[in-house]
Design an enzyme around this catalytic site. Structure first.
Site, PDB file in Angstrom:
ATOM      1  N   LYS A  74      47.855  32.660  38.182  1.00 47.50           N
ATOM      2  CA  LYS A  74      46.836  31.982  37.439  1.00 47.50           C
ATOM      3  C   LYS A  74      45.525  32.998  36.843  1.00 47.50           C
ATOM      4  CE  LYS A  74      44.472  30.227  41.711  1.00 47.50           C
ATOM      5  NZ  LYS A  74      45.635  30.891  42.641  1.00 47.50           N
TER       6      LYS A  74
ATOM      7  N   ASN B 184      37.205  30.754  39.406  1.00 48.10           N
ATOM      8  CA  ASN B 184      37.615  31.262  40.098  1.00 48.10           C
ATOM      9  C   ASN B 184      37.852  32.960  39.954  1.00 48.10           C
ATOM     10  OD1 ASN B 184      38.483  31.382  43.239  1.00 48.10           O
ATOM     11  ND2 ASN B 184      40.436  31.989  42.426  1.00 48.10           N
TER      12      ASN B 184
ATOM     13  N   HIS C 259      47.047  29.293  52.264  1.00 45.95           N
ATOM     14  CA  HIS C 259      45.897  28.446  52.890  1.00 45.95           C
ATOM     15  C   HIS C 259      46.136  27.409  54.012  1.00 45.95           C
ATOM     16  CE1 HIS C 259      43.803  30.411  50.041  1.00 45.95           C
ATOM     17  NE2 HIS C 259      44.318  30.014  49.025  1.00 45.95           N
TER      18      HIS C 259
END
Length: 463
Positions: free
Chosen positions: A130, A153, A200
């Site tokens: 990304k 981000n 995560h």
């Protein structure tokens, strides 16, 4: 989520400082200046770190706030009229869950931004790629005469965009699953979900929960850009205009044309609706996965009215980002590649699969670090494409168990020294750890820089 009723605010708490927390306080300061009814609002800032980043700046911005160097408690959250969290705050914490159950709004900076902005926005999320897509869109737009600002981000904290005097033509957001957890009002011209790999797992109870967080990006998106090779990650039903990308060809969407060049079979061009828009050898980036990244960038550019062929032409000059399949050197016919940004299994799989066709000799892979609860058995098919495996860090031995003859070393410096003693002309050495870096490094950038320095030192020795 209902629009925040600022006129009813008496007590706001901000959880976490850093870049995001500081931008939230600057936003609140400006909000108080604009709305006199907010002058008596009490703001408390919590951060359990002894000296959190941005503390001095935060106090200068909003000196009237109360800064608390401790964890927030249930009585803190239940007393609030609004809770603003940084992305790193786990929303499963009991004090936050109970506040939500009591109908206290719990939001992040992206939701604040979404409720105020009228700028055209496109956005991307996914486990890997990304950041490259975000910077690629920003670069292509500039080459094509459009002002597109990267935020979220990567780049600016989104709330900083509300203070810009000169409005950009569009905003390109990179959004993590953490940021998306509290987003409901974000209206997008186009949204892309790159890919999903287990990541995560220390934050989510399951991969499905992680996927659902990512899928929130499509809540108010007009065009949905989705991966044909991962249709199990698509939200259902698809209610927006569908545009897909992938490692195969497609007559109506973006894809790859395969062929045979110099007796090596593989993707040779990026296509749009069946038409070639860019040959693979015209792109400066390493690896097949970057041909897929380009497809996503082209789809997002198209959503903000940049012609696909013009965008593809501009992409020829894009050199990529540091620590992402970055070619460090070609010394004595040996390629050294820094992919330190590969902090999960999917990123390492993409790197190996993308780089393997470029290697005439052997591929030496350096992996290891902190696995964040990942199941490394998912890395097995990738390791079958590797000739020599070197492991480092806390979870290096766990990965090494999956590979016959793997070599465990203490640190990255030793890994480079060992690899240097093993390589021969035609080989490629890739640092693509499949793990986070914080057992031995400050962050993935620190790890990548350390790799670069070790490689440069060894290359001088071999010169």
């Amino acid at each position: 989520m209902k629009k925040i009723a600022w006129q009813n605010m008496k007590y706001i708490i901000v959880l976490g400082l850093g870049k995001t927390g500081v931008s939230v306080l600057r936003y609140l300061q400006n909000k108080k200046r604009q709305d006199k009814s907010l002058k008596d609002v009490h703001i408390r800032v919590f951060d359990s770190r002894k000296n959190p980043p941005g503390l001095d700046e935060a106090k200068q911005i909003l000196g009237g706030a109360e800064f608390l160097n401790r964890r927030w408690q249930l009585e803190d959250t239940l007393a609030a009229d609004l809770i603003i969290t940084s992305p790193g705050i786990d929303l499963r914490e009991e004090s936050i869950v109970l506040a939500r159950d009591a109908d206290i709004p719990v939001i992040g900076d992206v939701e604040l931004f979404a409720q105020e902005t009228k700028l055209p926005i496109i956005a991307v999320t996914g486990s890997n790629g990304k950041s490259t897509v975000t910077r690629m869109v920003e670069f292509i737009a500039a080459q094509c005469g459009k002002s597109v600002v990267a935020a979220g981000n990567i780049g600016l904290p989104v709330l900083e965009l509300l203070q810009h005097k000169d409005e950009p033509d569009a905003v390109m957001l990179e959004l993590s699953s953490f940021q998306l957890e509290s987003v409901e009002s974000l209206k997008l011209k186009a949204a892309a979900l790159m890919n999903i790999s287990a990541d995560h797992m220390d934050r989510y109870n399951s991969v499905d929960e992680y996927i659902k967080a990512k899928q929130r990006i499509f809540t108010n998106a007009k065009t949905w850009v989705l991966n044909r090779q991962q249709q199990d990650t698509w939200p259902h039903p698809v209610t927006g205009k569908l545009m897909t990308f992938g490692s195969d060809s497609h007559p109506q969407h973006f894809g790859l044309l395969s062929g045979n060049v110099d007796r090596v079979s593989g993707p040779v061009a990026v296509t749009s609706r069946g038409n070639v828009v860019l040959r693979a050898d015209q792109l400066q980036l390493q690896g097949i996965h970057n041909l897929v990244n380009l497809q996503v960038a082209l789809a997002l550019c198209e959503a903000i009215e940049i012609d696909v062929k013009q965008a593809a032409h501009a992409a020829k000059e894009f050199k990529g980002l540091p620590h992402r399949c970055e070619l460090l050197s070609n010394n004595h016919g040996v390629l050294w590649v820094n992919d330190s940004k590969a902090t999960n299994i999917g990123a390492t799989a993409a790197a190996v699969e993308g780089l393997r066709p470029m290697v005439s000799g052997r591929l030496l892979l350096i992996v290891g670090g902190v696995g964040k609860g990942a199941d490394f058995r998912e890395l097995q098919p990738t390791l079958e494409q590797v000739d020599i495996l070197l492991t480092i860090g806390e979870d290096g031995p766990r990965i090494g168990q999956l590979f016959s003859g793997s070599r465990q070393v203490k640190n990255l410096q030793q890994a480079v020294e060992l690899a240097s003693s093993l390589v021969q002309t035609g080989d490629m050495v890739v640092l693509s750890p499949a793990c986070a870096s914080f057992d031995q490094f400050k962050n993935f950038e620190h790890r990548g820089d350390s790799f670069r320095q070790a490689v440069e030192a060894k290359n001088v020795d071999r010169a």
